[in-house]
Design a protein around this motif. Structure first.
Motif, PDB file in Angstrom:
ATOM      1  N   VAL A  10      35.194  12.704 -91.463  1.00 30.87           N
ATOM      2  CA  VAL A  10      36.435  11.807 -91.531  1.00 30.87           C
ATOM      3  C   VAL A  10      36.376  10.353 -91.229  1.00 30.87           C
ATOM      4  O   VAL A  10      35.736  10.117 -90.412  1.00 30.87           O
ATOM      5  N   PRO A  11      37.171   9.544 -91.966  1.00 28.13           N
ATOM      6  CA  PRO A  11      37.447   8.212 -91.777  1.00 28.13           C
ATOM      7  C   PRO A  11      37.769   8.191 -90.088  1.00 28.13           C
ATOM      8  O   PRO A  11      38.731   9.024 -89.815  1.00 28.13           O
ATOM      9  N   ASP A  12      37.310   7.289 -89.346  1.00 20.07           N
ATOM     10  CA  ASP A  12      37.768   7.008 -88.000  1.00 20.07           C
ATOM     11  C   ASP A  12      39.383   6.550 -87.864  1.00 20.07           C
ATOM     12  O   ASP A  12      39.860   6.285 -88.848  1.00 20.07           O
ATOM     13  N   THR A  13      39.965   7.248 -87.036  1.00 21.78           N
ATOM     14  CA  THR A  13      41.360   7.083 -86.944  1.00 21.78           C
ATOM     15  C   THR A  13      42.064   5.703 -86.777  1.00 21.78           C
ATOM     16  O   THR A  13      42.986   5.357 -87.294  1.00 21.78           O
ATOM     17  N   GLU A  14      40.829   4.818 -86.579  1.00 15.56           N
ATOM     18  CA  GLU A  14      41.604   3.429 -86.351  1.00 15.56           C
ATOM     19  C   GLU A  14      41.167   2.557 -87.901  1.00 15.56           C
ATOM     20  O   GLU A  14      41.597   1.475 -88.218  1.00 15.56           O
ATOM     21  N   SER A  29      34.187   1.673 -98.711  1.00 16.11           N
ATOM     22  CA  SER A  29      33.135   0.643 -98.569  1.00 16.11           C
ATOM     23  C   SER A  29      32.894   0.218 -97.079  1.00 16.11           C
ATOM     24  O   SER A  29      31.979   0.284 -96.521  1.00 16.11           O
ATOM     25  N   ASN A  30      34.043   0.179 -96.696  1.00 20.24           N
ATOM     26  CA  ASN A  30      34.258  -0.508 -95.079  1.00 20.24           C
ATOM     27  C   ASN A  30      34.750   0.611 -94.220  1.00 20.24           C
ATOM     28  O   ASN A  30      35.413   0.313 -93.107  1.00 20.24           O
ATOM     29  N   ILE A  31      34.281   1.979 -94.266  1.00 18.77           N
ATOM     30  CA  ILE A  31      34.959   2.795 -93.373  1.00 18.77           C
ATOM     31  C   ILE A  31      33.825   3.360 -92.438  1.00 18.77           C
ATOM     32  O   ILE A  31      32.646   3.662 -92.834  1.00 18.77           O
ATOM     33  N   LYS A  32      34.180   3.329 -91.163  1.00 20.05           N
ATOM     34  CA  LYS A  32      33.105   3.947 -90.070  1.00 20.05           C
ATOM     35  C   LYS A  32      33.759   5.664 -90.301  1.00 20.05           C
ATOM     36  O   LYS A  32      34.936   6.013 -89.974  1.00 20.05           O
ATOM     37  N   TYR A  33      32.786   6.419 -90.375  1.00 21.45           N
ATOM     38  CA  TYR A  33      33.062   8.000 -90.328  1.00 21.45           C
ATOM     39  C   TYR A  33      32.701   8.696 -89.010  1.00 21.45           C
ATOM     40  O   TYR A  33      31.963   8.287 -88.240  1.00 21.45           O
ATOM     41  N   ILE A  34      33.564   9.530 -88.682  1.00 24.62           N
ATOM     42  CA  ILE A  34      33.393  10.218 -87.440  1.00 24.62           C
ATOM     43  C   ILE A  34      33.442  11.796 -87.669  1.00 24.62           C
ATOM     44  O   ILE A  34      33.889  12.296 -88.810  1.00 24.62           O
ATOM     45  N   GLY A 115      41.236  19.254 -90.916  1.00 20.07           N
ATOM     46  CA  GLY A 115      40.695  18.004 -90.966  1.00 20.07           C
ATOM     47  C   GLY A 115      41.559  16.829 -90.807  1.00 20.07           C
ATOM     48  O   GLY A 115      42.897  17.087 -91.471  1.00 20.07           O
ATOM     49  N   ILE A 116      41.242  15.733 -90.143  1.00 14.92           N
ATOM     50  CA  ILE A 116      42.483  15.034 -89.663  1.00 14.92           C
ATOM     51  C   ILE A 116      42.508  13.836 -90.997  1.00 14.92           C
ATOM     52  O   ILE A 116      43.580  12.959 -90.733  1.00 14.92           O
TER      53      ILE A 116
END
Ligand SMILES: Cc1cc2nc3c(=O)[nH]c(=O)nc-3n(C[C@H](O)[C@H](O)[C@H](O)COP(=O)(O)OP(=O)(O)OC[C@H]3O[C@@H](n4cnc5c(N)ncnc54)[C@H](O)[C@@H]3O)c2cc1C
Length: 251
Positions: A10-14, A29-34, A115-116
């Motif tokens: 999922v995309p990072d909570t930030e 495009s600019n997502i950090k996944y966790i 999933g968050i």
């Protein structure tokens, strides 16, 4: 015991969410996944129980990073269900996972309670049903005695429900079940070269595509700025009542 852990990326909570140009999804495009945070409790519980552990994740190539996080924490094996750029809804995700779980003969399947990103909380229940297995959601205590599992879940009012079940069994993990460990450096290094078995979502689902179509994504309205109430407590209370009555119209 053969344990499967289902991990959703999922995309990072930030993440600052940006809607894509077609308004039918988010701009990736600019997502950090966790790894979805509730899935970390599932990973930790599987490692604590021991036996043969396998992480399973369905998604595009990027979700291999989350699979390697689970391997680095201590999970032994990995399966990537590759969506190859196609879209699938939660039912199909559950159906594909159920197929792999049934074929793999897993006794225990540990997942996050939800999933968050979409907060749906439905894949576990559907995958359990489709695999003909029992399921208990939102658990915060698990004890395994031979061929039986005893689980507890907190409910409203501070009470708790206690279930006992045989296997195969799906459990949706809640915060408080354990304290997920951090991956060690040697664990991270080893995980880099661990093999990941590949499966095709398209083959598992016989070419089916999403039944549920995303048609319109929009961001929630900006929250109005709060109001500062000056003065002594009696005046503040009077002003607050006036605002709640006349502006917020809640009393
Ligand atoms: C690129 C993309 C396109 C999409 N297109 C559509 C679409 O067209 N229509 C639509 O309805 N949905 C679409 N989705 C959403 C997607 O179907 C769901 O996010 C996904 O199926 C998981 O369902 P959920 O959010 O309901 O998970 P939940 O039910 O909230 O998840 C509960 C638990 O199930 C497990 N789990 C959930 N998903 C996975 C997974 N993928 N791999 C392994 N374990 C998992 C995890 O342990 C998780 O904690 C899309 C998602 C992506 C990334």
């Amino acid at each position: 015991m053969k344990i499967a852990v289902l991990v959703k990326q999922v995309p990072d909570t930030e993440t600052k969410i940006v809607i894509n140009a077609n308004k039918n999804g988010i701009d990736e495009s600019n997502i950090k996944y966790i790894v979805s945070p509730y899935d970390e409790y599932a990973i930790e519980e599987a490692i604590k129980i021991g036996g043969e552990t396998t992480v399973i994740s369905m998604g595009p190539d990027r979700c291999i990073e989350s699979i390697r996080t689970a391997l680095a924490m201590g999970i032994q094996k990995a399966i990537h269900i590759d969506t190859q750029g196609k879209s699938y809804d939660s039912y199909q995700t559950a159906a594909a996972l159920a197929k792999v779980i049934k074929d793999g003969g897993f006794d225990l399947v540990l997942t996050g309670k939800q999933g968050i990103d979409y907060d749906n909380g439905q894949v576990t229940q559907m995958a359990a049903e489709l695999s003909g297995a029992s399921q208990v959601m939102v658990i915060d205590k698990l004890t395994i005695n031979g061929d039986k599992a005893k689980v507890e879940r907190r409910i409203a009012g501070g009470s708790k429900e206690v279930y006992e079940s045989g296997f195969p069994l799906f459990l949706g993990c809640e915060k408080g079940l354990n304290t997920p460990r951090y991956a060690s450096l040697p664990g991270i290094m080893k995980a880099k070269s661990k093999p990941i078995e590949k499966k095709s979502a398209d083959e598992l689902l016989g070419g089916a595509t999403a039944l549920v179509e995303f048609t319109n994504f929009e961001l929630p309205p900006e929250r109005a700025a709060g109001k500062r109430i000056e003065g002594e407590p009696p005046q503040q209370a009077a002003q607050l009542v006036k605002l709640l009555r006349e502006e917020a119209k809640v009393i």
